[in-house]
Design a protein around this motif. Sequence first.
Motif, PDB file in Angstrom:
ATOM      1  N   VAL A 132       2.127   1.589   4.999  1.00  0.00           N
ATOM      2  CA  VAL A 132       1.440   2.832   5.457  1.00  0.00           C
ATOM      3  C   VAL A 132       2.612   3.644   5.750  1.00  0.00           C
ATOM      4  CG1 VAL A 132       0.391   3.669   7.600  1.00  0.00           C
ATOM      5  CG2 VAL A 132      -0.027   1.348   6.645  1.00  0.00           C
ATOM      6  N   ALA A 133       2.619   4.938   5.046  1.00  0.00           N
ATOM      7  CA  ALA A 133       3.950   5.778   5.175  1.00  0.00           C
ATOM      8  C   ALA A 133       3.245   7.286   5.532  1.00  0.00           C
ATOM      9  CB  ALA A 133       4.153   5.982   3.647  1.00  0.00           C
ATOM     10  N   SER A 134       3.916   7.881   6.501  1.00  0.00           N
ATOM     11  CA  SER A 134       3.818   9.403   7.033  1.00  0.00           C
ATOM     12  C   SER A 134       5.111   9.733   7.842  1.00  0.00           C
ATOM     13  CB  SER A 134       2.427   9.191   7.811  1.00  0.00           C
ATOM     14  OG  SER A 134       3.012   8.815   9.222  1.00  0.00           O
ATOM     15  N   ARG A 135       5.080  10.957   8.235  1.00  0.00           N
ATOM     16  CA  ARG A 135       6.140  11.336   8.747  1.00  0.00           C
ATOM     17  C   ARG A 135       6.644  10.758  10.241  1.00  0.00           C
ATOM     18  NH1 ARG A 135       6.159  17.814   7.663  1.00  0.00           N
ATOM     19  NH2 ARG A 135       3.795  17.667   7.700  1.00  0.00           N
ATOM     20  N   ASN A 136       5.417  10.499  10.988  1.00  0.00           N
ATOM     21  CA  ASN A 136       5.507   9.754  12.223  1.00  0.00           C
ATOM     22  C   ASN A 136       5.514   8.482  12.164  1.00  0.00           C
ATOM     23  OD1 ASN A 136       4.392   8.776  14.722  1.00  0.00           O
ATOM     24  ND2 ASN A 136       4.017  11.027  15.382  1.00  0.00           N
ATOM     25  N   ILE A 137       6.394   7.553  12.420  1.00  0.00           N
ATOM     26  CA  ILE A 137       6.707   6.254  12.220  1.00  0.00           C
ATOM     27  C   ILE A 137       5.933   5.516  13.327  1.00  0.00           C
ATOM     28  CG2 ILE A 137       8.827   6.297  13.676  1.00  0.00           C
ATOM     29  CD1 ILE A 137       7.955   4.090  10.365  1.00  0.00           C
ATOM     30  N   GLU A 138       5.777   5.995  14.657  1.00  0.00           N
ATOM     31  CA  GLU A 138       5.075   5.420  15.534  1.00  0.00           C
ATOM     32  C   GLU A 138       3.809   5.098  15.107  1.00  0.00           C
ATOM     33  OE1 GLU A 138       7.049   7.954  16.106  1.00  0.00           O
ATOM     34  OE2 GLU A 138       8.792   6.839  17.130  1.00  0.00           O
ATOM     35  N   ASN A 139       2.996   6.282  14.585  1.00  0.00           N
ATOM     36  CA  ASN A 139       1.624   6.035  14.081  1.00  0.00           C
ATOM     37  C   ASN A 139       1.398   5.157  12.995  1.00  0.00           C
ATOM     38  OD1 ASN A 139       1.088   8.186  16.177  1.00  0.00           O
ATOM     39  ND2 ASN A 139       0.722   9.663  14.625  1.00  0.00           N
ATOM     40  N   CYS A 140       2.613   5.117  12.171  1.00  0.00           N
ATOM     41  CA  CYS A 140       2.389   4.104  11.186  1.00  0.00           C
ATOM     42  C   CYS A 140       2.530   2.618  11.766  1.00  0.00           C
ATOM     43  CB  CYS A 140       3.476   4.211   9.994  1.00  0.00           C
ATOM     44  SG  CYS A 140       3.416   6.036   9.150  1.00  0.00           S
ATOM     45  N   GLU A 141       3.518   2.440  12.492  1.00  0.00           N
ATOM     46  CA  GLU A 141       3.324   1.085  13.243  1.00  0.00           C
ATOM     47  C   GLU A 141       2.063   1.019  13.830  1.00  0.00           C
ATOM     48  OE1 GLU A 141       5.558  -0.893  12.661  1.00  0.00           O
ATOM     49  OE2 GLU A 141       7.452  -0.119  12.397  1.00  0.00           O
ATOM     50  N   ALA A 142       1.631   1.649  14.316  1.00  0.00           N
ATOM     51  CA  ALA A 142       0.019   1.396  15.225  1.00  0.00           C
ATOM     52  C   ALA A 142      -0.934   0.915  14.237  1.00  0.00           C
ATOM     53  CB  ALA A 142      -0.443   2.551  15.885  1.00  0.00           C
ATOM     54  N   VAL A 143      -0.947   1.633  12.964  1.00  0.00           N
ATOM     55  CA  VAL A 143      -1.781   1.130  12.125  1.00  0.00           C
ATOM     56  C   VAL A 143      -1.437  -0.214  11.460  1.00  0.00           C
ATOM     57  CG1 VAL A 143      -2.904   1.776   9.715  1.00  0.00           C
ATOM     58  CG2 VAL A 143      -2.365   3.449  11.338  1.00  0.00           C
ATOM     59  N   CYS A 144      -0.111  -0.280  11.334  1.00  0.00           N
ATOM     60  CA  CYS A 144       0.150  -1.576  10.800  1.00  0.00           C
ATOM     61  C   CYS A 144       0.132  -2.918  11.599  1.00  0.00           C
ATOM     62  CB  CYS A 144       1.874  -1.586  10.409  1.00  0.00           C
ATOM     63  SG  CYS A 144       2.302  -0.713   9.114  1.00  0.00           S
ATOM     64  N   ALA A 145       0.108  -2.568  12.964  1.00  0.00           N
ATOM     65  CA  ALA A 145      -0.308  -3.590  13.877  1.00  0.00           C
ATOM     66  C   ALA A 145      -1.761  -4.057  13.728  1.00  0.00           C
ATOM     67  CB  ALA A 145      -0.076  -2.959  15.438  1.00  0.00           C
ATOM     68  N   ASP A 146      -2.771  -2.944  13.329  1.00  0.00           N
ATOM     69  CA  ASP A 146      -4.258  -3.145  13.230  1.00  0.00           C
ATOM     70  C   ASP A 146      -4.311  -4.078  12.155  1.00  0.00           C
ATOM     71  OD1 ASP A 146      -5.151  -1.935  15.413  1.00  0.00           O
ATOM     72  OD2 ASP A 146      -5.670   0.008  14.358  1.00  0.00           O
ATOM     73  N   ILE A 147      -3.588  -3.535  11.001  1.00  0.00           N
ATOM     74  CA  ILE A 147      -3.348  -4.411   9.744  1.00  0.00           C
ATOM     75  C   ILE A 147      -3.108  -5.819   9.865  1.00  0.00           C
ATOM     76  CG2 ILE A 147      -2.589  -4.776   7.438  1.00  0.00           C
ATOM     77  CD1 ILE A 147      -2.473  -1.627   7.346  1.00  0.00           C
ATOM     78  N   ARG A 148      -1.990  -6.074  10.521  1.00  0.00           N
ATOM     79  CA  ARG A 148      -1.586  -7.528  10.866  1.00  0.00           C
ATOM     80  C   ARG A 148      -2.702  -8.320  11.710  1.00  0.00           C
ATOM     81  NH1 ARG A 148       3.438  -4.485  12.094  1.00  0.00           N
ATOM     82  NH2 ARG A 148       4.578  -4.248  10.274  1.00  0.00           N
ATOM     83  N   SER A 149      -3.228  -7.715  12.484  1.00  0.00           N
ATOM     84  CA  SER A 149      -4.489  -8.332  13.379  1.00  0.00           C
ATOM     85  C   SER A 149      -5.599  -8.712  12.563  1.00  0.00           C
ATOM     86  CB  SER A 149      -4.811  -7.444  14.438  1.00  0.00           C
ATOM     87  OG  SER A 149      -5.801  -6.359  13.856  1.00  0.00           O
ATOM     88  N   ARG A 150      -5.787  -8.099  11.338  1.00  0.00           N
ATOM     89  CA  ARG A 150      -6.597  -8.592  10.548  1.00  0.00           C
ATOM     90  C   ARG A 150      -6.061  -9.798   9.244  1.00  0.00           C
ATOM     91  NH1 ARG A 150      -8.243  -3.668  11.919  1.00  0.00           N
ATOM     92  NH2 ARG A 150     -10.214  -2.739  11.593  1.00  0.00           N
ATOM     93  N   GLY A 151      -4.944  -9.950   9.561  1.00  0.00           N
ATOM     94  CA  GLY A 151      -4.321 -11.365   8.875  1.00  0.00           C
ATOM     95  C   GLY A 151      -3.373 -10.928   7.598  1.00  0.00           C
ATOM     96  N   ARG A 152      -3.254  -9.639   7.420  1.00  0.00           N
ATOM     97  CA  ARG A 152      -2.466  -9.234   6.213  1.00  0.00           C
ATOM     98  C   ARG A 152      -1.065  -8.670   6.622  1.00  0.00           C
ATOM     99  NH1 ARG A 152      -4.393 -12.002   3.169  1.00  0.00           N
ATOM    100  NH2 ARG A 152      -2.876 -10.853   1.599  1.00  0.00           N
ATOM    101  N   ASN A 153      -0.176  -8.512   5.689  1.00  0.00           N
ATOM    102  CA  ASN A 153       1.053  -7.977   5.989  1.00  0.00           C
ATOM    103  C   ASN A 153       1.206  -6.660   5.684  1.00  0.00           C
ATOM    104  OD1 ASN A 153       2.403 -10.615   6.199  1.00  0.00           O
ATOM    105  ND2 ASN A 153       2.309 -10.640   3.831  1.00  0.00           N
TER     106      ASN A 153
END
Length: 248
Positions: A39-60
């Motif tokens: 997940v890429a964008s200029r705002n790393i905090e927002n990217c990390e939030a989406v990544c947390a949702d993805i990891r909660s789904r069992g994906r890297n």
Amino acid sequence: MKSKPFDLSGKVALITGGSRGLGRATALAYADHGADVVVASRNIENCEAVCADIRSRGRNALAIAVHMGRWDQIDAMVDRACSEFGRIDILVNNAGMSPVAPSSLETSEKLVDSVLALNFKGPFRLSALVGSRMAAGNGGSIINVSSVGSIRPAPEFAPYSGAKAALNALTTAHAAEFAPRVRVNAVLPGSFRTDVSRHWPADKERLTPAVMKRFGEPEEIVTTMLYLASDHSSFTTGTMIRVDGGRP
């Protein structure tokens, strides 16, 4: 062809502008269908939030801060993503900006340069880097998020329409350049209800599609994005798919 619809198991996707709106909806849908996601964008905090949702789904997932108008950052992003996951199977060029202006005369050079850099120059470089790696490896799918404005331009966002029209042309060119192992297609969204819509004109109702009589929701683009990313679109390349509610 895999029998399970839109199965992305074992795939790695890189999505620019993936922290919100259509990009976020696509990132979560890809994870739900088995993909690991950058997940890429200029705002790393927002990217990390989406990544947390993805990891909660069992994906890297991997969050990367990048300005898509700067090629040195794009090069570094591709190197990091490939170092982390080994490859990129799906690229979604979603990052963009669509500012409005009162007239062409009052549009600044800085704004035009910014719009072209983010909507065309960045995707050009990123697709060149990733597409060439895909073509030399196991192939893949590149999806350019264009706009119905590229074929239905309006004075308020003429530079944006021009940049997206150039992205359409790039889609056709790269589909030929990276064939046959890489498929390159474009999605042309209409008016979707995202945070970007807050910056539209006060009479934004006129941007609403004439047929559906409403704005689209981010989740309504997901099936098209899944189709183009998956093996179910294995004979589809160089095409532009409108998802605009029947915009005239």
